[in-house]
Write a protein that holds these residues in place. Structure first.
Motif, PDB file in Angstrom:
ATOM      1  N   LYS A  60       8.191   3.896  -2.960  1.00 30.72           N
ATOM      2  CA  LYS A  60       9.597   3.120  -2.494  1.00 30.72           C
ATOM      3  C   LYS A  60       8.867   2.258  -1.346  1.00 30.72           C
ATOM      4  O   LYS A  60       7.956   2.531  -0.296  1.00 30.72           O
ATOM      5  N   ASN A  61       9.550   1.155  -1.140  1.00 30.32           N
ATOM      6  CA  ASN A  61       9.551   0.152   0.043  1.00 30.32           C
ATOM      7  C   ASN A  61       9.549   1.002   1.345  1.00 30.32           C
ATOM      8  O   ASN A  61      10.561   1.488   1.561  1.00 30.32           O
ATOM      9  N   PRO A  62       8.464   0.832   2.239  1.00 27.77           N
ATOM     10  CA  PRO A  62       8.698   1.698   3.566  1.00 27.77           C
ATOM     11  C   PRO A  62       9.890   1.124   4.322  1.00 27.77           C
ATOM     12  O   PRO A  62      10.142   1.879   5.414  1.00 27.77           O
ATOM     13  N   TYR A  99       0.835  -1.088   0.002  1.00 27.82           N
ATOM     14  CA  TYR A  99      -0.068  -0.060   0.070  1.00 27.82           C
ATOM     15  C   TYR A  99       0.832   1.129   0.061  1.00 27.82           C
ATOM     16  O   TYR A  99       0.568   2.257  -0.699  1.00 27.82           O
ATOM     17  N   VAL A 100       1.896   1.237   0.933  1.00 30.49           N
ATOM     18  CA  VAL A 100       2.722   2.330   1.187  1.00 30.49           C
ATOM     19  C   VAL A 100       3.508   2.598  -0.146  1.00 30.49           C
ATOM     20  O   VAL A 100       3.678   3.656  -0.762  1.00 30.49           O
ATOM     21  N   THR A 101       4.098   1.622  -0.737  1.00 25.02           N
ATOM     22  CA  THR A 101       4.868   1.622  -1.955  1.00 25.02           C
ATOM     23  C   THR A 101       3.970   2.086  -2.999  1.00 25.02           C
ATOM     24  O   THR A 101       4.473   3.010  -4.050  1.00 25.02           O
ATOM     25  N   ARG A 105      -6.447  -0.027   6.692  1.00 21.26           N
ATOM     26  CA  ARG A 105      -5.011   0.157   6.346  1.00 21.26           C
ATOM     27  C   ARG A 105      -4.477   0.460   7.819  1.00 21.26           C
ATOM     28  O   ARG A 105      -3.331   0.347   7.982  1.00 21.26           O
ATOM     29  N   VAL A 106      -4.986   1.272   8.936  1.00 20.90           N
ATOM     30  CA  VAL A 106      -4.565   1.427  10.109  1.00 20.90           C
ATOM     31  C   VAL A 106      -3.997  -0.014  10.735  1.00 20.90           C
ATOM     32  O   VAL A 106      -3.052   0.207  11.350  1.00 20.90           O
ATOM     33  N   ASN A 107      -4.844  -0.998  10.872  1.00 20.99           N
ATOM     34  CA  ASN A 107      -4.231  -2.080  11.344  1.00 20.99           C
ATOM     35  C   ASN A 107      -3.068  -2.822  10.493  1.00 20.99           C
ATOM     36  O   ASN A 107      -2.181  -3.060  11.397  1.00 20.99           O
ATOM     37  N   GLN A 108      -3.109  -2.548   9.336  1.00 22.32           N
ATOM     38  CA  GLN A 108      -1.947  -2.906   8.533  1.00 22.32           C
ATOM     39  C   GLN A 108      -0.786  -2.162   9.071  1.00 22.32           C
ATOM     40  O   GLN A 108       0.493  -2.695   9.015  1.00 22.32           O
ATOM     41  N   ARG A 125      13.121   6.342   5.836  1.00 17.04           N
ATOM     42  CA  ARG A 125      13.293   6.844   7.076  1.00 17.04           C
ATOM     43  C   ARG A 125      12.260   7.722   7.523  1.00 17.04           C
ATOM     44  O   ARG A 125      11.970   8.199   8.695  1.00 17.04           O
ATOM     45  N   GLU A 126      11.337   8.411   6.526  1.00 15.83           N
ATOM     46  CA  GLU A 126      10.219   9.129   6.723  1.00 15.83           C
ATOM     47  C   GLU A 126       9.057   8.604   5.824  1.00 15.83           C
ATOM     48  O   GLU A 126       9.237   8.181   4.819  1.00 15.83           O
ATOM     49  N   LEU A 127       8.139   8.566   6.671  1.00 15.07           N
ATOM     50  CA  LEU A 127       6.824   8.142   6.137  1.00 15.07           C
ATOM     51  C   LEU A 127       5.865   9.075   6.050  1.00 15.07           C
ATOM     52  O   LEU A 127       5.373   9.552   7.320  1.00 15.07           O
ATOM     53  N   ASN A 128       5.249   9.667   5.083  1.00 18.51           N
ATOM     54  CA  ASN A 128       4.049  10.975   5.064  1.00 18.51           C
ATOM     55  C   ASN A 128       2.844  10.146   4.450  1.00 18.51           C
ATOM     56  O   ASN A 128       2.812  10.041   3.204  1.00 18.51           O
ATOM     57  N   LEU A 129       2.008   9.918   5.072  1.00 16.23           N
ATOM     58  CA  LEU A 129       0.614   9.448   4.518  1.00 16.23           C
ATOM     59  C   LEU A 129      -0.520  10.565   4.787  1.00 16.23           C
ATOM     60  O   LEU A 129      -1.568  10.268   4.761  1.00 16.23           O
TER      61      LEU A 129
END
Length: 376
Positions: free
Chosen positions: A86-88, A79-81, A105-108, A92-96
């Protein structure tokens, strides 16, 4: 040369980063046969993940499935990729921000955050419509893997009592190294603020930036925050309290605390609060202190009167060397205040780079140009 079968499962085998390097090297020398590799439950470290991820880019590599994570965390990775490209596990930073995640999605993402492969420094979840239940799930995940995270931004989400309680438990954890915490407009109540600030009092040494703007902190919340600011171990550099409905009494308590421990704070945002005479007087005393190193002061729409403006600008005239940004927009500074500001600008010790008082531009620009030409 190693001859691998088409499918290889070496999950939960205590393979470390060094083992991953050897595995990646072997696969790179003969990449054409393996189609599935399951390494779930091992600890490759960031470099191990990167090497195997790079292997997938090899045109000769036939791998269709490369599994490091549980199925749920792997779904979060996909989902993030898809969003970030890019693979999370390599981020180093994840912005959703501005993605309504929902329960699934929150559970995942919570499962991903708990995984030892995930080593995020920065997690930004602004305006994700996070509910109290989802806030509880996310903060529980962060509690279980606290040592990497340095910045957490939950702006415009409603954490509720349980989410705030879990977040407070995280802040109390000695392993927690959080330096930046943004809770702007999170509907934090006086009771919740008391819990949060009590947690910070028990583990005060790491936090450098705190944003509680848009929340109703109440008297007890401000008193606890003020106690925290007086603690020499608390080395906060940026404090944002925009539109917190601060009363004159609360401002007096807050600025008194800052006066007792003035050397760390670099940025103070009190926009859209009514400071009152005593608050302005205390703030002015703080600005006079040689130990005060404040560089950015925001007082937009603080109902500052002409008399209060003269007190503030007189304080700045006595100690002009640190301040770099000053916002007095939306206040009744009038000509007397402008004249004081011009005296500051003419001082050779003045390092002011940005000055905002946009309700009075026509008056100020005239004085500013004169002041700057005299300094030149």
């Amino acid at each position: 040369m190693l001859n691998f079968p088409f499918c290889s499962r070496i999950s939960d085998c205590s393979i470390t980063e060094e083992g991953y390097k050897a595995l990646a090297s072997a696969l790179r020398s003969n990449p054409s046969h393996l189609i599935e590799l399951d390494l779930t439950g091992n600890d490759p470290g960031q470099s191990g993940v990167k090497q195997l991820n790079d292997l997938l880019q090899d045109p000769n590599c036939q791998l269709k499935t490369l599994r490091f994570l549980s199925l749920t965390a792997d779904e979060a990775c996909q989902y993030v990729t898809g969003i970030r490209g890019k693979n999370p596990l390599l981020l180093r930073e994840l912005n959703l921000s501005e993605h309504e995640l929902g329960d699934k999605r929150v559970n995942q993402i919570a499962v991903l955050l708990q995984d030892k492969h995930c080593q995020l420094n920065t997690l930004i979840l602004r305006e994700c419509s996070i509910t109290e239940k989802q806030g509880l799930i996310l903060t529980s995940a962060l509690k279980s893997n606290p040592s990497h995270l340095g910045e957490l931004d939950l702006t415009c989400n409603k954490l509720g009592d349980s989410g705030v309680k879990n977040l407070s438990d995280l802040l109390m954890n000695p392993q927690c190294k959080l330096e930046k915490l943004n809770l702007w407009d999170c509907s934090i109540t006086e009771k919740q603020c008391l819990i949060l600030t009590s947690a910070l009092k028990s583990n005060p040494s790491h936090l450098r930036e705190l944003n509680l703007s848009g929340n109703q902190l109440g008297d007890s919340g401000f008193e606890n925050l003020s106690d925290l600011l007086m603690n020499p171990q608390f080395k906060l550099e940026k404090l944002h309290l925009f539109n917190c409905k601060i009363t004159e009494k609360q401002c007096f308590i807050l600025t008194s605390a800052l006066k007792s421990n003035p050397s760390h704070l670099r940025e103070l945002d009190l926009n859209q609060n009514e400071l009152g005479d005593s608050g302005v007087k205390n703030l002015s005393d703080l600005l006079k202190y040689p130990q005060c190193n404040l560089e950015n002061l925001n007082l937009w729409r603080c109902s500052i009167t002409e008399k209060q403006c003269l007190i503030l600008t007189s304080a700045l005239k006595s100690n002009p060397s640190h301040l770099r940004e000053l916002n007095l927009s939306g206040n009744e500074i009038k000509n007397a205040g402008v004249n004081h500001l011009c005296d500051i600008l003419k001082d050779s010790h003045c390092k002011l780079e940005r000055l905002r008082c946009f309700f009075f531009n026509s008056v100020f620009d005239k004085h500013k140009s004169t002041a700057v030409s005299k300094r030149a």
